[in-house]
Write a protein that holds these residues in place. Structure first.
Motif, short mmCIF file in Angstrom:
data_model
loop_
_atom_site.label_atom_id
_atom_site.label_comp_id
_atom_site.label_asym_id
_atom_site.label_seq_id
_atom_site.Cartn_x
_atom_site.Cartn_y
_atom_site.Cartn_z
N UNK A 125 0.85 -1.14 -0.07
CA UNK A 125 -0.05 -0.01 -0.12
C UNK A 125 1.01 1.22 -0.04
N UNK A 126 1.88 1.49 0.86
CA UNK A 126 2.80 2.20 0.98
C UNK A 126 3.41 2.48 -0.09
N UNK A 127 4.22 1.57 -0.88
CA UNK A 127 5.00 1.86 -2.42
C UNK A 127 3.99 2.17 -3.47
N UNK A 128 2.81 1.57 -3.50
CA UNK A 128 1.99 1.68 -4.53
C UNK A 128 1.50 3.21 -4.55
N UNK A 129 1.10 3.69 -3.42
CA UNK A 129 0.65 4.89 -3.34
C UNK A 129 1.88 6.07 -3.37
N UNK A 130 2.84 5.90 -2.97
CA UNK A 130 4.05 6.85 -2.97
C UNK A 130 5.13 6.54 -3.93
N UNK A 131 5.23 5.47 -4.44
CA UNK A 131 6.35 5.18 -5.27
C UNK A 131 6.41 5.84 -6.64
N UNK A 158 -1.86 3.21 6.89
CA UNK A 158 -3.31 2.92 7.64
C UNK A 158 -4.18 2.04 6.75
N UNK A 159 -4.39 2.52 5.52
CA UNK A 159 -5.01 2.00 4.80
C UNK A 159 -4.83 0.48 4.24
N UNK A 160 -3.42 0.26 4.15
CA UNK A 160 -2.92 -0.95 3.93
C UNK A 160 -3.32 -1.93 5.32
#
Length: 211
Positions: A125-131, A158-160
């Motif tokens: 979630x973090x990498x897809x959202x911010x990558x 949080x979403x992840x």
């Protein structure tokens, strides 16, 4: 689930392609630079995610319709830069928040469907959202947005976590989560919420005055 996935992917692609195109024009890139930066922003996060969770990177090339959507959006941005830039100044953070939320949820759904553990879902979630935005800023010579003052990557995590823990499982739940991440991102900018930070100061070397 499939319909929700497709909607989130299209929303995120449009938001981040536009984001990359605007940044490219702000940095005075030519047309090819606009396309490259926009495509990297729109698809970079997904490529990084695929590498880490074991999906072939070549899977990106199967998204032909999304590439067309991204190119159309960037072409419009290039042809009407003044109008879009004025709107970007007003709604740029909102577009960025929309892309962040859409891709973070999509990445978490992807990792969950593959049966990965909670930690991997959160990272996806973090990498897809911010990558994509991270690669965009690095190529544009800017400090990556998620490393700056406002809370940014936390909302993707949080979403992840909510998806990985199966708290959110229904289409309505995903819609509520999607809107909530956008609102939290905008609130963090408005109220300047920050994570704790620590600064290391360098001390001047002492001058040796002994004879």
């Amino acid at each position: 689930m499939t319909d929700m996935w497709e909607v989130l992917t299209i929303i995120g692609t449009i938001a981040f392609a536009l984001s990359g195109a605007i940044v490219a024009m702000e940095e005075k890139y030519d047309l090819m630079g606009v396309y490259i930066l926009g495509l990297v922003t729109a698809f970079g996060g997904g490529a990084v995610r695929n590498l880490l969770i074991g999906v072939p990177v070549s899977a990106l090339w199967e998204q032909g319709s999304l590439f067309i959507i991204a190119i159309v959006v960037m072409t419009i941005a290039f042809l009407f830069p003044v109008i879009l830039h004025q709107q970007w100044i007003k709604f740029g953070l909102l577009f960025d928040a929309i892309g962040l939320s859409a891709f973070a949820i999509q990445g978490a759904m992807y990792a969950t469907d593959m049966g990965h553990p909670l930690s991997a879902v959160i990272v996806a979630a973090a990498l897809t959202g911010t990558g994509g935005g991270m690669i965009r800023d690095v190529l544009a010579g800017r400090k990556p947005l998620f490393l700056q003052q406002e809370i940014y990557i936390v909302w993707t995590m949080v979403a992840g976590a909510l998806i990985g823990l199966h708290v959110v499982t229904t289409p309505m739940g995903y819609i509520v989560l999607f809107v909530s991440v956008i609102i939290l991102r905008m609130l963090s900018v408005h109220y300047k919420w920050q994570l704790p930070r620590r600064e290391l100061k360098s001390f001047p070397e002492k001058t040796n005055t002994s004879l």
